[in-house]
Design a protein around this motif. Structure first.
Motif, PDB file in Angstrom:
ATOM      1  N   MET A  12       9.478   6.165  -2.520  1.00 34.07           N
ATOM      2  CA  MET A  12       8.519   6.298  -1.226  1.00 34.07           C
ATOM      3  C   MET A  12       7.705   7.296  -1.262  1.00 34.07           C
ATOM      4  SD  MET A  12       8.845   3.219  -0.067  1.00 34.07           S
ATOM      5  CE  MET A  12       8.847   2.533   1.730  1.00 34.07           C
ATOM      6  N   VAL A  38       4.970  -3.840  -0.838  1.00 27.85           N
ATOM      7  CA  VAL A  38       6.244  -3.575  -1.067  1.00 27.85           C
ATOM      8  C   VAL A  38       6.902  -4.785  -1.447  1.00 27.85           C
ATOM      9  CG1 VAL A  38       8.596  -3.123   0.246  1.00 27.85           C
ATOM     10  CG2 VAL A  38       6.200  -2.035   1.195  1.00 27.85           C
ATOM     11  N   GLU A  59       5.270  -6.842   2.248  1.00 21.61           N
ATOM     12  CA  GLU A  59       4.183  -6.155   3.186  1.00 21.61           C
ATOM     13  C   GLU A  59       3.183  -5.384   2.117  1.00 21.61           C
ATOM     14  OE1 GLU A  59       5.888  -3.870   6.340  1.00 21.61           O
ATOM     15  OE2 GLU A  59       3.908  -3.230   7.220  1.00 21.61           O
ATOM     16  N   VAL A  94       1.391   1.117   6.529  1.00 21.93           N
ATOM     17  CA  VAL A  94       2.678   0.615   5.971  1.00 21.93           C
ATOM     18  C   VAL A  94       3.924   1.494   6.123  1.00 21.93           C
ATOM     19  CG1 VAL A  94       4.175  -0.315   4.079  1.00 21.93           C
ATOM     20  CG2 VAL A  94       1.781  -1.141   4.605  1.00 21.93           C
ATOM     21  N   LEU A  95       3.576   2.893   5.648  1.00 19.51           N
ATOM     22  CA  LEU A  95       4.780   3.548   5.831  1.00 19.51           C
ATOM     23  C   LEU A  95       4.812   4.216   7.491  1.00 19.51           C
ATOM     24  CD1 LEU A  95       4.567   3.164   2.887  1.00 19.51           C
ATOM     25  CD2 LEU A  95       4.847   5.911   2.446  1.00 19.51           C
ATOM     26  N   PRO A 138       5.761   0.517   9.726  1.00 16.99           N
ATOM     27  CA  PRO A 138       5.982  -0.655   8.918  1.00 16.99           C
ATOM     28  C   PRO A 138       6.129  -1.770  10.022  1.00 16.99           C
ATOM     29  CG  PRO A 138       7.695   0.876   9.014  1.00 16.99           C
ATOM     30  CD  PRO A 138       6.761   1.563   9.565  1.00 16.99           C
ATOM     31  N   HIS A 181       7.184  -5.354   8.444  1.00 14.75           N
ATOM     32  CA  HIS A 181       8.300  -6.135   7.718  1.00 14.75           C
ATOM     33  C   HIS A 181       9.671  -5.456   7.935  1.00 14.75           C
ATOM     34  CE1 HIS A 181      10.654  -8.552   4.779  1.00 14.75           C
ATOM     35  NE2 HIS A 181       9.614  -9.343   4.996  1.00 14.75           N
ATOM     36  N   THR A 239      10.777  -3.423   5.148  1.00 16.60           N
ATOM     37  CA  THR A 239       9.860  -2.085   5.062  1.00 16.60           C
ATOM     38  C   THR A 239      10.521  -0.913   5.940  1.00 16.60           C
ATOM     39  OG1 THR A 239       7.933  -3.066   4.498  1.00 16.60           O
ATOM     40  CG2 THR A 239       7.758  -0.823   4.571  1.00 16.60           C
ATOM     41  N   SER A 290       2.337  -8.486   6.562  1.00 19.62           N
ATOM     42  CA  SER A 290       3.470  -8.844   6.280  1.00 19.62           C
ATOM     43  C   SER A 290       4.188 -10.193   6.200  1.00 19.62           C
ATOM     44  CB  SER A 290       4.394  -7.753   7.178  1.00 19.62           C
ATOM     45  OG  SER A 290       4.608  -8.818   8.188  1.00 19.62           O
TER      46      SER A 290
END
Ligand SMILES: Nc1ncnc2c1ncn2[C@@H]1O[C@H](COP(=O)(O)OP(=O)(O)OP(=O)(O)O)[C@@H](O)[C@H]1O
Ligand SMILES: Nc1ncnc2c1ncn2[C@@H]1O[C@H](COP(=O)(O)OP(=O)(O)O)[C@@H](O)[C@H]1O
Ligand code: SF4
Ligand code: SF4
Ligand SMILES: [Mg+2]
Ligand SMILES: [Mg+2]
Lengths: 322, 328
Positions: free
Chosen positions: B216, B228, B236, B243-244, B247, B249, B252, B314
């Motif tokens: 990551m 992901v 996702e 996303v990071l 998140p 999902h 994630t 997602s």
């Protein structure tokens, strides 16, 4: 706090390990080569307080595993020594390993005998000293989050994370005080790594364990360690409490390493990557081994090896650190 | 909108085995724009490499593309034969793998290897190709490229070899690079050098990059967008900061919580219980449901919603909403 608790569990003094990496005698004669010696660990000293986690970080070849093996007694030192305080004043036994010291390795596949059942693997350290092995494996399996039924299975029936749990159970079987963990989660996926790291933290509290935790992963080390030692080319260049080290790295190499490590919170960050590469350990640079890559190097750095000295709460081996 | 360099539409890879049909890649759709780095993350066995290998036609039999489409610069490439596909690799798609030695011929000097690739794809003379090879080595940061061009791969360190591989991948000026765990075997300081190099080349030349990794941190550092993967499917996809940083999902969320550096200050890491299922034993419904803390009533029955290339972020019936995000 009494003085008694301040006596370190482990004292590593001026530890050095030199490997002979010469070509065979005949080649040397024909090619007129000198003997080649590789100094894997050079004059390293540190203490590990009882019930703490001491981490060694450094890049590949920096000497982490070599130190770990000398601490458990799997490898002899060329110079210097490792003292592990034995319970109630016994002398620490020499030989195949020290009493009360166990090791966990990176590769949970290679370190378990594929033909043994898990029960026998885990109880092996107890059997080796002639102890009663009955029920030992079953109790430990539950401790490490596996089930009693797993005792009758073989290693290939388990995933990587589960195998590492088996290795941990085996290490615990002999009631160790110190466990040397050499990259225990490097072969595991992050979600499994999180499970194993949490388990190791729990066991440490429960059994009052001390860890020498070896890793190249700064985030893992930051999470686990109380104290961190940074190695470069076999030399300890800096040692500090985990929070202090990450807040104020004082050695130029530590600074470079931290700057280079990927950050989770700096998307699209543009860093000036570190210059150069780790030098050949057979012919290390003179003086400070980091000087060819060090942005702050001065003339003295090439001539004189910096001693480890106290700066603030850290120990640093750099002429200029303050 | 510019045309994407690479488009996957419902890409599906299947492996027939004695125990039934396995699907390591299941209806994966996404685009990579020119000059964009798409990070593909997920734990081992998620299908990251299989998806990459399917794009470049390097699936090992009996694995095969069983459905969907792959488009490169507006041309469909998933049905190309062996020979045209081989031409495409090298010319239009460059490849960088984890172990540089698998991409280098130990018996040829690095200069000859690069020259050969150039000659195969570009109408140049030997002397011109050699000049190009030196320029390519220089560009990826090999010091004294003129002197090193006649060295053999074994004379280089791991990081230097990976630079040579990147030079090789780039020398025919491909529009897409697939880099599968390019820094996994390297030290942090060398990893930082290689990532900086990939980013620079991609920016300067407009090359699209599929960066496959389980790390990551590497994604956070290098990618513009991130996909992901879990059990062969996209869980996702979106801009890396979204996303990071927030998140949606649950997988994630779990991944970020398990990553020590991302969960700074937490005494315990968040655990995702269990492990990634084996392909032969994928759970019914959403493949993540046995491990999912947000699992709802029908998650063990209804397959999770699919992700279209320009659709949702997602693939989850109960994604984490923005208002639920823990402020950093
Ligand atoms: N048995 C041996 N014979 C010769 N050289 C050795 C031996 N063991 C280690 N070395 C050398 O000693 C140095 C330190 O090695 P060590 O394995 O301790 O590094 P490390 O920090 O654990 O690296 P890694 O992160 O790759 O595990 C290296 O240069 C290595 O090549
Ligand atoms: N020849 C094969 N037979 C059966 N399963 C395979 C084969 N090759 C790969 N797989 C499976 O395909 C899945 C995806 O693999 P891969 O793409 O390599 O994952 P990743 O790169 O994400 O780690 C894994 O579960 C792997 O075990
Ligand atoms: S001693 Fe000199 S070369 Fe070494 S780290 Fe300090 S400043 Fe740099
Ligand atoms: S669909 Fe259901 S089981 Fe799957 S991730 Fe979403 S909430 Fe969890
Ligand atoms: Mg090691
Ligand atoms: Mg892979």
């Amino acid at each position: 706090m009494t003085d008694e608790t301040k006596v370190p569990l482990v004292r590593v003094s001026n530890l050095t390990r030199i490997f002979d990496v010469s070509k065979p005698w005949l080649n040397r004669v024909i090619e007129r080569l000198p003997r080649a010696r590789l100094t894997a660990v050079s004059n390293v000293s540190f203490d590990i307080p009882d019930r703490s986690v001491y981490a060694l970080v450094g890049e590949s070849g920096s000497g982490k595993s070599t130190i770990g093996k000398m601490v458990v007694g799997l490898l002899d030192a060329s110079e210097g020594e490792v003292e592990v305080r034995a319970p109630d004043g016994q002398d620490d036994a020499r030989g195949a390993g020290r009493t009360g010291v166990q090791m966990i390795f990176q590769d949970p596949y290679a370190s378990l005998n594929p033909r043994w059942r898990v029960r026998d693997i885990i109880a092996e350290p107890v059997a080796a000293r002639g102890g009663d092995t009955k029920g030992v494996a079953e109790a430990l399996l539950e401790q490490v989050g596996l089930s009693v039924e797993d005792a009758g299975k073989f290693p290939h029936e388990f995933s990587g994370g589960q195998r590492q749990r088996i290795c941990i159970a085996r290490a615990l079987a002999d009631n160790p005080r110190l466990i040397v963990c050499d990259e225990p989660t490097s072969a595991l996926d992050v979600s499994v790594q999180a499970q194993v790291l949490n388990l190791m933290s729990d066991l440490r509290e429960e059994f009052g364990l001390t860890y020498l935790f070896i890793s190249h992963d700064l985030t893992v080390v930051q999470h686990m360690a109380d104290t961190i030692g940074v190695l470069y080319l076999g030399r300890l260049v800096e040692e500090a409490g985990a929070d202090d080290l990450f807040e104020t790295p004082r050695h130029p190499y530590t600074q470079m390493l931290f700057e280079a490590a990927p950050r989770m919170d700096a998307y699209g960050r543009d860093v000036e990557p570190p210059q150069g590469e780790i030098p050949d350990p057979i012919n290390p640079p003179t003086g400070c081994a980091f000087h060819p890559r060090c942005p702050r190097a001065v003339d003295r750095c090439a001539a004189e090896r910096p001693e480890m000295r106290r700066v603030g709460t850290s120990r640093v081996a750099c002429h200029l650190a303050e | 909108m510019t045309e994407p360099t690479l488009s996957l539409r419902g890409l599906t890879v299947e492996i027939p085995t004695r125990h039934g049909l396995l699907r390591p890649v299941d209806k994966v759709s996404y685009d990579i724009a020119p000059g964009e780095i798409l990070g593909v993350v997920g734990e081992s066995g998620a299908g990251k490499s299989m998806a990459g290998n399917a794009v470049i036609g390097l699936l090992n039999r009996p694995a095969r593309i069983a459905g969907g489409e792959v488009w490169l610069n507006g041309t469909r490439i998933d049905q190309l034969g062996r020979e045209p596909m081989r031409k495409l690799r090298g010319k239009q798609i460059g490849m960088v793998f984890q172990d540089p030695l698998t991409s280098l011929n130990p018996l040829l000097t690095v200069g000859d290897q690069i020259s050969e690739t150039i000659l195969e794809h570009l109408p140049l003379s030997r002397a011109q190709a050699r000049e190009r090879a030196i320029a390519a080595l220089d560009e990826v940061g090999i010091p004294a490229a003129k002197d090193r061009v006649d060295s053999y791969p074994h004379a280089f360190s791991g990081g230097m070899r990976q630079r040579v591989v990147i030079a090789l991948a780039l020398c025919a000026e491909p529009s897409l690079i697939i880099a599968d765990e390019p820094t996994t075997a390297l030290d942090v300081s060398v990893q930082a050098q290689i990532i900086a190099l990939l980013k620079r080349l991609c920016r300067d030349r407009g090359t699209a990059v599929m960066l496959v990794t389980h790390d990551m941190g590497v994604i956070a550092e290098a990618a513009d967008r991130v996909a992901v993967m879990y059990a062969g499917r996209l869980a996702e996809i979106g801009p890396v900061a979204d996303v990071l940083g927030a998140p949606r999902h649950p997988y994630t969320v779990g991944l970020m919580g398990s990553t020590p550096g991302a969960s700074r200050g937490q005494r315990r890491l968040t655990q995702i219980p269990g492990a990634m299922p084996r392909l032969g034993a994928l759970p019914q419904g959403c493949a993540f449901h046995p491990r999912c803390p947000r699992r709802g009533l029908n998650c063990d029955v209804d397959p999770a919603p699919g992700l279209e290339a320009d659709g949702d972020r997602s693939a989850c019936w109960f994604p984490v909403s923005d208002s639920e995000q823990v402020p950093a």
